[in-house]
Design an enzyme around this catalytic site. Sequence first.
Site, PDB file in Angstrom:
ATOM      1  N   GLN A 118       2.038  -4.246  -2.842  1.00 12.66           N
ATOM      2  CA  GLN A 118       2.449  -5.569  -1.840  1.00 12.66           C
ATOM      3  C   GLN A 118       2.022  -6.984  -2.407  1.00 12.66           C
ATOM      4  OE1 GLN A 118       4.515  -5.262   0.373  1.00 12.66           O
ATOM      5  NE2 GLN A 118       4.570  -2.990   0.448  1.00 12.66           N
ATOM      6  N   ASP A 164      -4.177  -0.967  -5.732  1.00 11.20           N
ATOM      7  CA  ASP A 164      -2.891  -0.622  -5.451  1.00 11.20           C
ATOM      8  C   ASP A 164      -2.278  -1.865  -5.239  1.00 11.20           C
ATOM      9  OD1 ASP A 164      -0.539  -0.346  -4.152  1.00 11.20           O
ATOM     10  OD2 ASP A 164      -1.242   1.181  -2.654  1.00 11.20           O
ATOM     11  N   LYS A 187       9.542  -3.458  -5.602  1.00 12.08           N
ATOM     12  CA  LYS A 187       9.033  -4.599  -4.514  1.00 12.08           C
ATOM     13  C   LYS A 187       8.774  -5.874  -5.034  1.00 12.08           C
ATOM     14  CE  LYS A 187       6.446  -0.866  -2.129  1.00 12.08           C
ATOM     15  NZ  LYS A 187       7.350  -0.531  -1.012  1.00 12.08           N
ATOM     16  N   HIS A 222      -1.656   3.023   2.336  1.00 10.51           N
ATOM     17  CA  HIS A 222      -0.365   3.765   2.449  1.00 10.51           C
ATOM     18  C   HIS A 222      -0.729   5.211   1.993  1.00 10.51           C
ATOM     19  CE1 HIS A 222       3.430   4.485   0.930  1.00 10.51           C
ATOM     20  NE2 HIS A 222       3.823   3.597   1.455  1.00 10.51           N
ATOM     21  N   CYS A 247       4.374   4.342   6.513  1.00  5.27           N
ATOM     22  CA  CYS A 247       3.397   5.538   5.683  1.00  5.27           C
ATOM     23  C   CYS A 247       2.142   5.209   5.719  1.00  5.27           C
ATOM     24  CB  CYS A 247       4.008   5.455   4.188  1.00  5.27           C
ATOM     25  SG  CYS A 247       5.827   6.062   3.997  1.00  5.27           S
TER      26      CYS A 247
HETATM   27  C1  LIG Z   1       0.458  -0.702  -0.322  1.00  8.07           C
HETATM   28  C2  LIG Z   1       1.603   0.325  -0.671  1.00  8.07           C
HETATM   29  N1  LIG Z   1       1.103   1.133  -1.796  1.00  8.07           N
HETATM   30  C3  LIG Z   1       2.004   2.370  -2.277  1.00  8.07           C
HETATM   31  C4  LIG Z   1       3.380   1.973  -1.696  1.00  8.07           C
HETATM   32  C5  LIG Z   1       4.206   2.998  -2.422  1.00  8.07           C
HETATM   33  O1  LIG Z   1       5.215   2.482  -3.193  1.00  8.07           O
HETATM   34  P1  LIG Z   1       6.555   3.263  -4.069  1.00  8.07           P
HETATM   35  O2  LIG Z   1       7.065   3.892  -2.717  1.00  8.07           O
HETATM   36  O3  LIG Z   1       7.270   2.259  -4.675  1.00  8.07           O
HETATM   37  O4  LIG Z   1       5.801   4.137  -4.956  1.00  8.07           O
HETATM   38  C6  LIG Z   1       3.701   1.299  -0.798  1.00  8.07           C
HETATM   39  C7  LIG Z   1       5.090   1.264  -0.569  1.00  8.07           C
HETATM   40  O5  LIG Z   1       5.635   0.597   0.481  1.00  8.07           O
HETATM   41  C8  LIG Z   1       2.885   0.176  -0.524  1.00  8.07           C
HETATM   42  O6  LIG Z   1       3.301  -0.748   0.340  1.00  8.07           O
END
Ligand SMILES: Cc1ncc(COP(=O)(O)O)c(C=O)c1O
Length: 424
Positions: A221, A218, A244, A141, A382
């Site tokens: 998900q 990270d 999430k 992401h 993203c």
């Molecule tokens: C794998 C992953 N990393 C990071 C993020 C960023 O999360 P946030 O916008 O809650 O900071 C997301 C959001 O969709 C994600 O799916």
Amino acid sequence: MNINDIRQQFPVLDQQVYGKPLVYFDNAATTQKPLCVIDRERDYYLHENCNIHRGVHYLSQKATEAYEHARQTVADFIHAKESREIVFTRGTTESLNLLATSFEHLFFSKTHNSQLSTDSQLTTHNSQLTTPKVLITAMEHHSNLVPWQQMIQRHHGQLLVVPMDDKGVLDLEQYEKLLKEEPKVVSIAHISNVLGTINPIKQMIAMAHQYGIPVVIDGAQSMAHHPIDVQDLDCDFFVFSGHKMYAPMGIGGLYGKAEWLEKLPPYQFGGEMVDTVSFEKTTFNVLPFKFEAGTPNVGAALGLETAIQFLQSFDRMEVEAHEKQLLQSAIQQLSAIEGIRFIGQAEQRSGLVSFIIDGVHPYDLGTIIDKMGVAVRTGHHCAEPVMTRFCIPGTVRASFAIYNTLEEVDVFVKAVQRAAMMLR
Ligand SMILES: Cc1ncc(COP(=O)(O)O)c(C=O)c1O
């Protein structure tokens, strides 16, 4: 697990969109919130609201105790050794920015704090400065790419990227080769938000550790869908977003092994994170407060604790099995659509499906099925480099949560079929 009972706890699901019952399949973007979470946050503002850690009066102490209790609940949920290894942040993005900034100061800045944990006087770093290299994967992401990239560009360094195959599976041979290039940090998604691939993080962490390289996971998900044990994984850092995983927006966290968090310099400066301050010098607070500058989102942290308790009230294996069943049904039915191409076909995958259909733009498809009551996400999610890798403009992504049903999957597939017919 009674899905009807569960759905009762999510009033937002019980509504019509354009005259059709809402089917909410955008859970990878954010999940809906159960009543218990909404009530907990409301209750805080009704009865406990106060700034924490600084007051001697009743409300301040009550709010402080509740906030620290929430921290302990997060620590227990992911099996951290101690609650001081949990830093509350706004979410995954902020946690990753914190890490990129702190690592930059620790490893790559010309000057940095000589006694990182306690002292703010700047001195020249004794050890030789190295070319900054950070290792990520091809499926990250933007939040796990841009903070590292920006940091590296400031120091003329290199972002190393583990490639993946056409199914969306990482190439571990290449990973091993890239580890030999001595990156300072490895940062990997547990689960890809586009492909649904569950990466073999335990193995990848062990491989990085053989080269003495710390690993950031990270977990944006994964937290809501799979049990996490940071000690068993042996990751050095694990980051996540509350929204999430059925918690409010604006709260999330960073787990870090205490020895690493002690070494890393603070990210933001101000109140809360200091020990003593004079015009000449500042000393910093102990963990985890060193990383929590300013007034935190106390109400949301309490909501996060309640969301964790909500998740813990189920058999997590049963939840996983339920979401897998939804996924399998969706894939099986969608496969019959002419010209469909699934983006992400790893064997180890989580409850989301991404696809494109020949001659149909994902945006148009998403817009049409929205009018049929079905909420999915379309676009690059993203993760533009993933789109480039598969030579596509974007995908349609349906992502599932505990409250979704097989009947909803049927409605979704019919809507996709109809939209595809209209658009071709
Ligand atoms: C794998 C992953 N990393 C990071 C993020 C960023 O999360 P946030 O916008 O809650 O900071 C997301 C959001 O969709 C994600 O799916």
